[in-house]
Design an enzyme around this catalytic site. Sequence first.
Site, short mmCIF file in Angstrom:
data_model
loop_
_atom_site.label_atom_id
_atom_site.label_comp_id
_atom_site.label_asym_id
_atom_site.label_seq_id
_atom_site.Cartn_x
_atom_site.Cartn_y
_atom_site.Cartn_z
N ASP A 1 0.82 -1.21 0.00
CA ASP A 1 0.00 0.00 0.00
C ASP A 1 0.86 1.27 0.00
OD1 ASP A 1 0.94 -0.32 2.64
OD2 ASP A 1 -1.00 -0.95 3.39
N GLU B 1 -9.79 -2.17 5.47
CA GLU B 1 -10.40 -1.88 6.76
C GLU B 1 -11.61 -2.79 7.00
OE1 GLU B 1 -8.58 -0.17 8.55
OE2 GLU B 1 -7.96 1.76 7.70
N HIS C 1 -7.14 -4.88 10.18
CA HIS C 1 -6.89 -4.67 8.75
C HIS C 1 -5.61 -5.37 8.30
CE1 HIS C 1 -4.62 -0.55 9.30
NE2 HIS C 1 -3.76 -1.53 9.29
N ASN D 1 -7.35 -2.93 14.33
CA ASN D 1 -8.74 -3.24 13.98
C ASN D 1 -8.85 -4.45 13.06
OD1 ASN D 1 -7.80 -2.26 11.55
ND2 ASN D 1 -9.25 -0.57 11.38
P1 PGA Z 1 2.16 -1.57 12.65
O1 PGA Z 1 1.04 -1.56 11.53
O2 PGA Z 1 3.15 -2.62 12.23
O3 PGA Z 1 2.75 -0.19 12.59
O4 PGA Z 1 1.48 -1.89 13.93
C1 PGA Z 1 0.47 -2.75 11.13
C2 PGA Z 1 -0.61 -2.48 10.13
O5 PGA Z 1 -1.30 -1.45 10.22
O6 PGA Z 1 -0.80 -3.32 9.24
#
Ligand code: PGA
Length: 240
Positions: free
Chosen positions: A67, A141, A136, A134
Amino acid sequence: MKIVVVENYEKLSSEAARIIINQLKKKPDSVLGLATGGTPVGMYENLRKAYAEGEVSFKDVKTYNLDEYCGIDPKHPQSYHYYMHQNLFDYIDIKPENVHLPSASENWENAAKAYNDLLNQTEIDLQVLGIGSNGHIGFNEPGTSFEQETFVVELAEKTRLDNQRFFNSLDEVPRYAITMGIKNIMQAKQILLLISGKNKAETAKRLLEGKVSNDFPASVLHLHPNVTVILDEDAYGLQK
Ligand code: PGA
């Protein structure tokens, strides 16, 4: 789903790097799907080290990132282009033309379509994933269809709050991103999901409960035939 629990973040990082290194030894022209965020930073550090020590080469490797934020320049320190160069690409022998990220500074819809077309012409051997609090994966999302392909997503408020730590203020956190869709992710031959820290313990618990639902996007991984999840003890803690 293969579950691997390791003592701490250092072990998670070295174990994740080991899986990638083994993949590259087995198939030097592997196609890797890569993730950004806080979790894989240590994994990239181990990969840089393995390259510096001559253990592995990336000269025939192709990469596709999950992404990119919309509307920020690739040179912006919080862009995922910048992150990937800082954490990996600038230190290894990968060819610039073999590196792929969504190009999200303008014409987002066109860029999402172009990235999706590119993904549909390739097969990812090993896809690395983090997980949002959450649930994702990429920036898919809660509520996203499992059939979703690469698209422009409006980021959940929870995601913007979680990522605020990388910016000066919440206002600076982009509202949109281009992300590989769940369908693209599920087409990878093998998936490696990394979960670290106490703040992900509830998230890990929900994943490991095994209920598959659009409300919790990572749960789709239960439907994939070759997924390894590495958790550190802090993330695994609530299972005991
Ligand atoms: P993080 O993000 O490794 O910074 O916790 C994970 C994600 O949002 O996929």
